[in-house]
Motif scaffolding. Structure first.
Motif, PDB file in Angstrom:
ATOM      1  N   ARG A 263     -10.315 -12.047   3.225  1.00  0.00           N
ATOM      2  CA  ARG A 263      -9.951 -11.954   4.375  1.00  0.00           C
ATOM      3  C   ARG A 263     -10.349 -13.005   5.501  1.00  0.00           C
ATOM      4  NH1 ARG A 263     -11.626  -7.301   5.539  1.00  0.00           N
ATOM      5  NH2 ARG A 263     -10.098  -6.069   4.553  1.00  0.00           N
ATOM      6  N   GLU A 357       0.781  -2.725   2.627  1.00  0.00           N
ATOM      7  CA  GLU A 357      -0.347  -2.796   3.694  1.00  0.00           C
ATOM      8  C   GLU A 357      -0.998  -4.126   3.794  1.00  0.00           C
ATOM      9  OE1 GLU A 357      -0.413   0.080   1.982  1.00  0.00           O
ATOM     10  OE2 GLU A 357       0.246   1.590   3.214  1.00  0.00           O
ATOM     11  N   GLU A 361      -0.776  -7.164   6.461  1.00  0.00           N
ATOM     12  CA  GLU A 361      -1.740  -7.733   7.001  1.00  0.00           C
ATOM     13  C   GLU A 361      -1.935  -9.180   6.564  1.00  0.00           C
ATOM     14  OE1 GLU A 361      -6.982  -7.267   7.126  1.00  0.00           O
ATOM     15  OE2 GLU A 361      -5.461  -6.104   5.644  1.00  0.00           O
TER      16      GLU A 361
END
Length: 446
Positions: A263, A357, A361
């Motif tokens: 991420r 999800e 994101e």
């Protein structure tokens, strides 16, 4: 290295230290014996600490004339350390080029290996180290199944210092070495924790010499490493469990540890990649992308990648006449990062239903407004976001632009099937017909 660029790199590292989730990973990094350095002068000290007496330095013909290699050689010469240089590494290595490097390594009694270059150089050096330490092994013994025998590495290898000069593969962090297996015209590799470099020396100044297209394609590898590892099959859904830990694969599926790195790498790519490609003198951007490559490497080196990479191997391995822009090679070439990213819009549209999800994101990190987007539209939104990103960076318009037609799809699918080491980490199960559809959807992007 001094000045605002260095301050920015230090600032980024301190940001990581302040993040609680990343702080938990400090012990993991130490366990991997992974070291980030900011200056090549550290190479000599590291070699002295390893008590090196006979060093093998691997690079390629182009890099052998450039400052990073010269700096290492100067340090070795001044210290009186014995060394030999192998500069015949092939960009996008093959089984033949691996074997040539292995033969060189077997001829000498090296006690330390140093790889200065991109992923091709580092991967070649990993293979040379492995097989020179296992001289009786057949080449296919350690190659991933089903192409090779996939045997576990049980013997020791020599220390390997990796000095990456591109910001993409993250090979300095992983136990993976990728090559084209020419008999099948497909990419495969060797995956073992044993071949992970002992040290990684990351100096952002090396990336300033990357041509625009090399910077772009290297960055696309970082992008896909982050996206694929973040959306990979979760580690607790992966089967079967190996009967012995030594048989545990290098790629475990997405997990809380890899998620942090993947991420964060995606955030850095979103903020800095376009700047790094468009302005080679933007030291902040190129430094940040170099670190993003490391972050993503730690992420996917633990979690793994899936369909973009699995499908990329036959795209690169079956190249006909395409000559990549910005590369000084005499053979046809679809660079690895380009071969990976060309299928990304289709792939993430396909995988989104399994973890919408995470796909939403990712799209938001890359700049999409997802406040009113339904979960069922996650794939379409991320796919469109990626298309805009690729268009802005002047990526070729799909597989047709690098020489493929719909008639080639069956051979591309056949080249993907053996890549189960990565394709089985796709969050969504797939058939040959699914793969055919993904290749067809990737023929044209815009």
């Amino acid at each position: 290295m001094a000045g605002p660029g260095r301050d920015r790199v230090v600032h980024l590292l301190r940001q990581l230290e302040r993040a609680a989730t990343v702080s938990m990973l400090a012990h993991s990094l130490n366990a991997l014996l992974y070291v980030v350095r900011l200056n090549l002068k550290a190479v000599l000290q590291d070699l002295q600490n390893l008590r090196a007496r006979n060093v093998c330095l691997m690079t390629d013909k182009n890099l052998s004339r450039l400052p990073p290699v010269k700096a290492v050689l100067d340090s070795l010469a001044k210290a009186g350390v014995k060394y030999k240089v192998y500069d015949n590494v092939r960009v996008e290595p093959t089984d033949a080029s691996f074997k040539d490097a292995i033969a060189f390594a077997k001829t000498h009694s090296f006690d330390v290996f140093v790889a200065v270059g991109g992923g091709s150089v580092i991967d070649t050096c990993k293979a040379a180290n492995l097989y020179s330490c296992h001289p009786d092994a057949d080449f296919l013994d350690f190659v991933n199944a089903p192409i090779g025998k996939g045997k576990a590495v049980t013997g020791a290898v020599k220390p390997l210092i990796a000095v990456p000069t591109t910001a993409g593969t993250g090979s300095e962090t992983t136990g993976v070495a990728i090559f084209d297996y020419e008999p099948l015209k497909a990419k495969t590799g060797i995956a073992s924790r044993s071949i992970r470099p002992t040290l990684g020396i990351v100096d952002p100044t090396h990336t300033l010499s990357m041509p625009e297209r090399v910077a772009a394609n290297s960055g696309f590898d970082v992008l896909c490493h982050a996206l694929e590892s973040y959306t990979a099959l979760p580690f607790n859904q992966r089967k079967p469990c190996p009967p012995n830990p030594i048989q545990r694969p290098a790629y475990q599926g997405s997990n809380p540890i890899s998620d942090v790195w993947s991420r964060h790498a995606l955030h850095v790519v979103a903020k800095y990649m376009k700047r790094a490609v468009r302005d080679p003198e933007d030291f902040e951007a190129r430094s940040s992308m170099h670190l993003a490559s490391v972050f993503a490497g730690i992420g996917f080196g633990n979690a793994g990648v899936h369909l973009c990479h699995g499908m990329s191997y036959p795209i690169a391995g079956n190249v006909k006449t395409h000559s990549a822009r910005g590369y000084s090679v005499v053979h046809p070439l679809v660079p690895h990062g380009l071969s990976v990213v060309l299928t990304s819009p289709a792939v993430f549209s396909f995988t989104a239903p399994m973890c919408p999800e995470r796909h939403l994101e990712a799209a938001e990190i890359l700049g999409a407004d997802v406040r009113r987007v339904k979960r069922t539209d996650a794939g379409a939104v991320l796919s469109e976001t990626l298309r805009h990103f690729l268009f802005d960076l002047q990526v070729e318009d799909g597989l047709q632009a690098v020489g493929y037609t719909s008639d080639d799809i069956p051979s591309l699918v056949r080249g993907t099937i053996p890549q189960e080491r990565v394709t089985k980490l796709s969050p969504r199960a797939h058939t040959e017909d699914d793969l055919m559809g993904l290749f067809e959807a990737s023929m044209k992007l815009y």
